[in-house]
Design a protein around this motif. Structure first.
Motif, short mmCIF file in Angstrom:
data_model
loop_
_atom_site.label_atom_id
_atom_site.label_comp_id
_atom_site.label_asym_id
_atom_site.label_seq_id
_atom_site.Cartn_x
_atom_site.Cartn_y
_atom_site.Cartn_z
N LEU A 1 43.18 45.90 32.01
CA LEU A 1 41.82 46.44 31.91
C LEU A 1 40.80 45.32 32.16
N ALA A 2 41.08 44.12 31.63
CA ALA A 2 40.21 42.97 31.93
C ALA A 2 40.26 42.67 33.42
N ARG A 3 41.46 42.79 33.99
CA ARG A 3 41.63 42.54 35.43
C ARG A 3 40.76 43.50 36.25
N MET A 4 40.80 44.78 35.88
CA MET A 4 40.03 45.76 36.66
C MET A 4 38.53 45.63 36.40
N MET A 5 38.15 45.14 35.22
CA MET A 5 36.73 44.83 34.98
C MET A 5 36.30 43.71 35.92
N ALA A 6 37.17 42.71 36.09
CA ALA A 6 36.83 41.59 36.97
C ALA A 6 36.63 42.06 38.40
#
Ligand code: ATP
Ligand code: MG
Ligand code: MG
Length: 376
Positions: free
Chosen positions: A11-16
């Motif tokens: 989820l952090a990855r897709m926020m990035a």
């Protein structure tokens, strides 16, 4: 803007990925190792929360099972959105149930269990069948027990007694078992100024407690309205800022809240290609104080989770309007490794495209999809 995300998963990855065009940079804090990592490469960037908080403009979270001390430290920074109490409401089912009651939204009758007397009270007051959930740390259906028949009572209690004895911080929440027709979820965003925008209700299909397929298509207005009212009540109760997800049971057109997730959610991944502004971009817009983007459905879209597999045939990329997302994680049985988004111009066309996709995926890795196709 520099956003620090508690948690270093997909989820952090897709926020990035969603933040890059807005010039919002993400650093991910792994709460288990006290390290700061790059959300795409997982390269270690540093360690220590205090320093990471200092460097960030905004702090947010990609999951809710975060130690209290860390939540308090983030809260004290004055930069944390949606903030410690919202994250706690998602991470502790006791707090969550109390929140749903104070927001006045319908949900399954429950009883908190700390000992055998509580357990017996739950059985007599709520009746069978019952579902029991650990108060803390539950996800993907883990930490749950079911009691269907009276004959199983002693053995189910024994399992729960062992569980409670092993961890004094734990409790169990007993819930009436709901005979629902479907499970749906509402993902939406609330801005710093209190503006709320929600995506259309999404239909969710689980396998062994784990989300397998989410489908977004034009929905019944009455049902959508009901969900929106409940969403607004919960979001306002929490003075929420960011993306919030609410899971519901649909019982003959009446929605009951199952649980909330104070973050971007797996059932919102379809927004990456089924909406103008995806949930990840909208979460960042909300916490950074920017205007929210459109949450309208642009085209019917479904998402398939890739569980426990690190490859799928590349030929699926020949299917029009198909997006493949890998999370770069090490393969483990049942682990969320990636997802597929599939869109079409109509629900009928989407079904036809889904059938083509299923034909190309190994049935051994996706055994449930064929059956789901027929339920759509
Ligand atoms: P998630 O990964 O979505 O956070 P979780 O581990 O927090 O999952 P729940 O969503 O509470 O667990 O429950 C998992 C599944 O169990 C639900 O999606 C639903 O299918 C079923 N379930 C949960 N509560 C009930 C209930 N009260 N009655 C009937 N089924 C239920
Ligand atoms: Mg949950
Ligand atoms: Mg759930």
């Amino acid at each position: 803007m520099k956003v620090l995300v508690l948690g270093a998963g997909q989820l952090a990855r897709m926020m990035a990925l969603a933040g890059a065009p807005l010039s919002i940079t993400i650093s991910a804090y792994d709460v288990n190792t006290d390290t700061l990592v790059h959300p795409l490469t997982q390269q270690q960037l540093g360690s220590g929360l205090a320093q990471a908080l200092e460097a960030a403009d905004v702090v947010t979270a990609e999951f809710e099972h975060i130690p209290l001390a860390i939540l308090e430290q983030c809260q004290a920074s004055g930069k944390f959105l949606p903030g410690a109490s919202a994250i706690r409401a998602g991470g502790d089912r006791r707090v969550e149930k109390a929140l749903l009651a104070s927001a006045g939204v319908a949900n399954a009758a429950y009883q908190v269990i700390n000992n055998q007397a509580d357990f017996e009270k739950a059985v007599s007051r709520l009746g069978l069948p019952l579902i029991f959930k650990s108060a803390l740390a539950g996800y993907d259906g883990k930490g749950q027990w079911r009691l269907k028949e009276a004959a199983q009572t002693a053995s189910v209690w024994q399992q729960m007694a062992d569980f409670l004895a092993a961890d004094s911080s734990q409790a169990i929440v007993a819930e009436q078992f709901i005979g629902f027709q479907r499970e749906v979820s509402l993902v939406g965003a609330r801005s710093r100024t209190g503006e709320v925008k929600v995506y259309p209700l999404t239909e969710n299909h689980h396998v062994n407690g784990v989300l397998s397929v989410s489908l977004a298509r034009p929905v019944d207005h009455a049902l959508q309205h009901q969900a929106e009212q409940m969403f607004a009540a919960v979001a306002e109760q929490l003075d929420y800022v960011g993306v919030l997800a609410i899971e519901f049971f649909d019982v003959a057109g009446q929605l009951l809240v199952n649980e909330i997730a104070p973050r971007v959610h797996n059932s919102g991944h379809w927004t990456q290609q089924g909406a103008d502004c995806c949930q990840f971009a909208n979460h960042l817009r909300a916490v950074c104080g920017l205007p929210l983007g459109s949450t309208a459905l642009v085209r019917p879209t479904l998402m398939v989770n890739i569980l426990g597999e690190d490859e799928v045939p590349n030929a699926i990329l020949n299917i029009p309007a198909l997006g493949l997302h890998w999370y770069g994680k090490t393969k483990r049985a049942g682990r969320k490794m990636g997802h597929i988004n599939l869109s079409a111009n109509s629900t009928a066309e989407l079904k036809a495209q889904f059938a083509k996709l299923i034909d190309q995926l190994p049935a051994s890795a996706f055994p449930e999809l064929e059956q789901m196709l027929h339920q759509l």
